[in-house]
Design a protein around this motif. Structure first.
Motif, PDB file in Angstrom:
ATOM      1  N   LYS A  73       0.837  -1.215   0.000  1.00 52.10           N
ATOM      2  CA  LYS A  73       0.000   0.000   0.000  1.00 52.10           C
ATOM      3  C   LYS A  73       0.868   1.260   0.000  1.00 52.10           C
ATOM      4  O   LYS A  73       0.584   2.221  -0.716  1.00 52.10           O
ATOM      5  CB  LYS A  73      -0.928   0.025   1.219  1.00 52.10           C
ATOM      6  N   ALA A 127      -4.310   2.543  -3.533  1.00 47.31           N
ATOM      7  CA  ALA A 127      -3.628   1.807  -2.458  1.00 47.31           C
ATOM      8  C   ALA A 127      -4.548   0.721  -1.911  1.00 47.31           C
ATOM      9  O   ALA A 127      -5.182   0.886  -0.879  1.00 47.31           O
ATOM     10  CB  ALA A 127      -3.187   2.756  -1.358  1.00 47.31           C
ATOM     11  N   ASP A 128      -4.609  -0.413  -2.624  1.00 46.43           N
ATOM     12  CA  ASP A 128      -5.467  -1.517  -2.193  1.00 46.43           C
ATOM     13  C   ASP A 128      -4.671  -2.656  -1.554  1.00 46.43           C
ATOM     14  O   ASP A 128      -5.251  -3.602  -1.038  1.00 46.43           O
ATOM     15  CB  ASP A 128      -6.294  -2.043  -3.362  1.00 46.43           C
ATOM     16  N   GLY A 129      -3.339  -2.578  -1.602  1.00 44.66           N
ATOM     17  CA  GLY A 129      -2.518  -3.613  -0.985  1.00 44.66           C
ATOM     18  C   GLY A 129      -2.391  -4.880  -1.814  1.00 44.66           C
ATOM     19  O   GLY A 129      -1.850  -5.876  -1.349  1.00 44.66           O
TER      20      GLY A 129
END
Length: 197
Positions: free
Chosen positions: A155, A165-167
């Motif tokens: 992220k 930024a969803d990882g």
């Protein structure tokens, strides 16, 4: 006198598909509610009016799109050296049994996602963790588990490169992030990182 209408914006294929699906659902709901034997119910004066539907928050819509996109990609279950030029390549996660790196890794990949047990996602995750440690100065445990620490670092990298930024490590993150290069000819690693993709 001729009427002139403003030109409508062109819709993408995805937008047309979403609109078509919504229309099909609406037609299906009307068809399911209407019957030849029963007349359609009319609203009574005593019944409260139904509240108008509210649009889903943008964050929920984005996370739903992200989840759908992630589900459409296969899990990275291997690693390969992707050539950059004649002497250098990038070790990166890839699709098992393929030369494709169009895959993803996400929270909970420990080690296989779903029912597929072929490949080695542990190696794919370790390649990513080592690269994040070297190129971004993180101190991840290189354990082959895509846990909360790995997701948090991904992220951070995504925010740094102005991505959602969803990882989830996927093709956009792969192409934006910096990588350490490896030379098969000299069997040595680069001293720095770059984003040659």
């Amino acid at each position: 006198m001729a009427l002139s209408f403003p030109s409508l914006p062109k819709l993408s294929g995805r937008t047309v598909a979403v609109l078509a699906a919504a229309g099909a659902l609406a037609v299906g709901a009307v068809a399911a509610g209407a019957s030849k034997d029963q007349p359609a119910a009319s609203p009574s004066m005593d019944a409260p009016a139904a509240a108008p539907p509210q649009a889903a928050p943008a964050a929920d819509t984005n996370s739903a799109r992200t989840a759908a996109a992630a589900a459409a990609l296969p899990q990275c279950r291997s690693a390969m050296l992707v050539p950059v030029n004649r002497s250098w390549g990038i070790p990166m996660p890839s699709v098992y049994g393929s030369a494709s790196t169009y895959c993803n890794l996400m929270y909970g990949d420990d080690p296989h996602r779903g029912s597929t047990v072929f490949g080695d996602p542990d190696t794919a995750i370790r390649i990513l963790q080592r690269n994040l440690n070297f190129c971004y100065g993180t101190k991840l445990a290189v354990d082959g588990v895509y846990g909360s620490n790995t997701r948090a670092v991904v992220k951070t990298v995504q925010r740094r490169h102005k991505l959602v930024a969803d990882g989830i490590y996927g093709p956009k993150t792969r192409s934006a992030m910096n990588w350490r290069l490896y030379s098969m000819a000299t069997r040595s690693w680069s001293k720095g990182c770059s984003s040659p993709l």
